[in-house]
Design an enzyme around this catalytic site. Sequence first.
Site, PDB file in Angstrom:
ATOM      1  N   CYS A  64       0.763  -1.147  -0.017  1.00 35.08           N
ATOM      2  CA  CYS A  64       0.076  -0.022   0.046  1.00 35.08           C
ATOM      3  C   CYS A  64       0.859   0.998  -0.107  1.00 35.08           C
ATOM      4  O   CYS A  64       1.727   1.496   0.969  1.00 35.08           O
ATOM      5  CB  CYS A  64      -0.601   0.072   1.362  1.00 35.08           C
TER       6      CYS A  64
ATOM      7  N   ILE B 239      -0.345  -6.548  -9.874  1.00 37.40           N
ATOM      8  CA  ILE B 239       0.467  -5.715  -9.018  1.00 37.40           C
ATOM      9  C   ILE B 239      -0.627  -4.926  -8.116  1.00 37.40           C
ATOM     10  O   ILE B 239      -1.775  -4.769  -8.511  1.00 37.40           O
ATOM     11  CB  ILE B 239       1.263  -4.594  -9.644  1.00 37.40           C
TER      12      ILE B 239
ATOM     13  N   LYS C  77       0.963  -9.633  -1.900  1.00 39.08           N
ATOM     14  CA  LYS C  77       0.434  -8.559  -3.058  1.00 39.08           C
ATOM     15  C   LYS C  77       1.494  -7.623  -3.061  1.00 39.08           C
ATOM     16  O   LYS C  77       1.769  -6.830  -2.084  1.00 39.08           O
ATOM     17  CB  LYS C  77      -0.679  -7.891  -2.764  1.00 39.08           C
TER      18      LYS C  77
ATOM     19  N   GLY D  65      -4.621  -5.353 -12.658  1.00 47.54           N
ATOM     20  CA  GLY D  65      -4.031  -3.981 -13.155  1.00 47.54           C
ATOM     21  C   GLY D  65      -5.002  -3.830 -14.370  1.00 47.54           C
ATOM     22  O   GLY D  65      -4.390  -4.129 -15.528  1.00 47.54           O
ATOM     23  N   GLY D  66      -5.870  -2.992 -14.133  1.00 46.70           N
ATOM     24  CA  GLY D  66      -6.440  -2.486 -15.324  1.00 46.70           C
ATOM     25  C   GLY D  66      -7.480  -3.342 -16.132  1.00 46.70           C
ATOM     26  O   GLY D  66      -7.684  -3.488 -17.133  1.00 46.70           O
TER      27      GLY D  66
END
Length: 313
Positions: free
Chosen positions: A139, A199, A173, A251-252
């Site tokens: 984070c 990621i 993560k 990711g996206g």
Amino acid sequence: MTNLPAQNSDLDLRVRLGRLELANPILVASGTFGYAREMEHLVDLRSLGAVIPKTVTAEPRCGNPPWRTVETASGLLNSIGLDNDGIEAFVAHHLPYLRETGTRVIVSIAGRNPEEYVQLAARLESAGGVDGLELNVSCPNVAGGIDFGTDPDQCGKLVAAVRRACSLPLLAKLTPNVTRIAVVAQAAAQGGADAVSVINTLLGMAVDWRRRRPVLGNVLGGLSGPAIKPVALRCVYQVAQAVAVPVVGIGGIATIDDVLEFLVAGASAVQIGTANYYDPTVSQRLVAALPAALAEAGVRRVVDLVGTLNTDN
Ligand code: SIN
């Protein structure tokens, strides 16, 4: 906690993350799906490979000052700051619901030090109804939040400490905010991670030049969404080349083509994150789209696609 079988008996959507078997490879990413209860009127939760609720910490945290999110070109910047009610509230209020959803529950945890990660893991294992843990060592929005994810030695030791303290499957993560993510992934695998999630967000910022002010209250934030997909694909590819444990791509990801791109690049499963904000039903629809995609790819099993990218010239 029984997962639904793959809908089409001809096809096998199951995937394994080490010791953890999932009915399909579509998971929802931590922090983008609440505690699942918020989505129950929109999504058949049983259709998902797994749910990962918002990261839990030892103590309640009120998070960062506003603004905490801002939309950018093809992306979302967030600086939430791990706002959550703490482990005891999670165990008392959210876990009883989650363990009845009929899907796998992977709990994301973050600590200020290894001892807190260990305590959280032990508490969740003893609480029961948890299928796995995702160690959030990435984070970017809290002090020390990515320290365990940027130093391979610290990362490996942290995973090993949690591994010794609990028998649940562990995912680490990882952050892309490093020079060589594969080295951190190797350390996590050596520490005993069953899988690595690749990621978390990319550190970024947004500026309001007229006010000469940063847009986010915490100045910096984590970038997610379609804008980071090429970076995520690159990281998944590099990590999958470097470790023997499964990789979970994030990711996206928003379309079935995105899902297959990640599988072919080396991911055994994927997490849907930012897309949940504008379409909470996206994950369920991606599960439904998998059979046709497998047929188009000419395979019957999801696992037959994993890492099949041909990079020969
Ligand atoms: C946050 O709560 O700030 C985002 C969580 C994360 O990036 O891990």
